[in-house]
Write a protein that holds these residues in place. Structure first.
Motif, PDB file in Angstrom:
ATOM      1  N   ILE A 162       0.838  -1.102  -0.043  1.00 48.32           N
ATOM      2  CA  ILE A 162      -0.009  -0.115  -0.118  1.00 48.32           C
ATOM      3  C   ILE A 162       0.879   1.211  -0.043  1.00 48.32           C
ATOM      4  O   ILE A 162       1.834   1.282   0.642  1.00 48.32           O
ATOM      5  N   THR A 163       0.634   2.173  -0.840  1.00 47.92           N
ATOM      6  CA  THR A 163       1.324   3.412  -0.826  1.00 47.92           C
ATOM      7  C   THR A 163       0.972   4.532   0.082  1.00 47.92           C
ATOM      8  O   THR A 163      -0.234   4.135   0.604  1.00 47.92           O
ATOM      9  N   SER A 164       1.574   5.517  -0.018  1.00 46.83           N
ATOM     10  CA  SER A 164       1.235   6.559   0.944  1.00 46.83           C
ATOM     11  C   SER A 164      -0.314   7.064   0.461  1.00 46.83           C
ATOM     12  O   SER A 164      -0.749   7.840   1.410  1.00 46.83           O
ATOM     13  N   ARG A 165      -0.374   7.090  -0.542  1.00 47.67           N
ATOM     14  CA  ARG A 165      -1.486   7.600  -1.167  1.00 47.67           C
ATOM     15  C   ARG A 165      -2.960   6.732  -1.068  1.00 47.67           C
ATOM     16  O   ARG A 165      -3.732   6.903  -1.356  1.00 47.67           O
ATOM     17  N   GLY A 166      -2.593   5.229  -0.612  1.00 44.54           N
ATOM     18  CA  GLY A 166      -3.478   4.555  -0.356  1.00 44.54           C
ATOM     19  C   GLY A 166      -3.929   3.665  -1.587  1.00 44.54           C
ATOM     20  O   GLY A 166      -4.795   2.487  -1.646  1.00 44.54           O
ATOM     21  N   THR A 167      -3.002   3.544  -2.684  1.00 41.25           N
ATOM     22  CA  THR A 167      -3.245   2.584  -3.802  1.00 41.25           C
ATOM     23  C   THR A 167      -2.642   1.313  -3.292  1.00 41.25           C
ATOM     24  O   THR A 167      -1.535   1.045  -2.715  1.00 41.25           O
ATOM     25  N   THR A 168      -3.344   0.116  -3.693  1.00 40.51           N
ATOM     26  CA  THR A 168      -3.084  -1.164  -3.003  1.00 40.51           C
ATOM     27  C   THR A 168      -2.784  -2.056  -4.324  1.00 40.51           C
ATOM     28  O   THR A 168      -3.284  -1.831  -5.371  1.00 40.51           O
ATOM     29  N   ASN A 169      -1.732  -2.925  -3.931  1.00 41.42           N
ATOM     30  CA  ASN A 169      -1.521  -4.071  -5.001  1.00 41.42           C
ATOM     31  C   ASN A 169      -1.640  -5.391  -4.210  1.00 41.42           C
ATOM     32  O   ASN A 169      -0.984  -5.257  -3.126  1.00 41.42           O
ATOM     33  N   TYR A 170      -1.976  -6.686  -4.809  1.00 40.75           N
ATOM     34  CA  TYR A 170      -2.173  -7.970  -4.141  1.00 40.75           C
ATOM     35  C   TYR A 170      -1.208  -8.909  -5.168  1.00 40.75           C
ATOM     36  O   TYR A 170      -1.557  -8.839  -6.365  1.00 40.75           O
TER      37      TYR A 170
END
Length: 115
Positions: free
Chosen positions: A51-59
């Motif tokens: 999760i990035t500082s901007r809230g983007t997530t990857n799984y």
């Protein structure tokens, strides 16, 4: 440098759930992204979620739809909620934090899925 302390691992039955937490301290203002890797015996370490500082997530495809990563900025903590756990989720889970110049790691927490 960022210090990371993981918690929440343990033994769970197939189909069960666990919530891993990772608390960050130190140079937290440098963190761009945080996430989790895991390493099973005899296998390479693999990315589980980030999760990035901007809230983007990857799984990872292997956990997509069963896991949710979130961050509590007020507590400098990242959580990984894992549901419908499978035998193949058994591994040591490592929290990481990507800063401006380096990546820091936690000590790891064991997750064992067994009946």
């Amino acid at each position: 440098q960022v210090q990371l302390v993981e918690s929440g691992g343990g033994l769970v039955q197939p189909g069960g759930s666990l919530r891993l937490s990772c608390a960050a301290s130190g140079s937290i203002f440098t963190i761009n992204a945080m996430g989790w890797y895991r390493q099973a015996p005899g296998k390479e370490r693999e990315l589980v979620a980030r999760i990035t500082s901007r809230g983007t997530t990857n799984y990872a495809d292997s956990v997509k739809g069963r896991s949710t990563i979130s961050r509590d900025n007020a507590k400098n903590t990242v959580h990984l909620q894992m549901n419908s756990l499978k035998f193949e989720d058994t591994a040591v889970y490592y929290c990481y934090a990507d800063g401006t110049l380096s990546r820091d790691w936690g000590q790891g927490t064991q997750v064992t899925v067994s009946s």
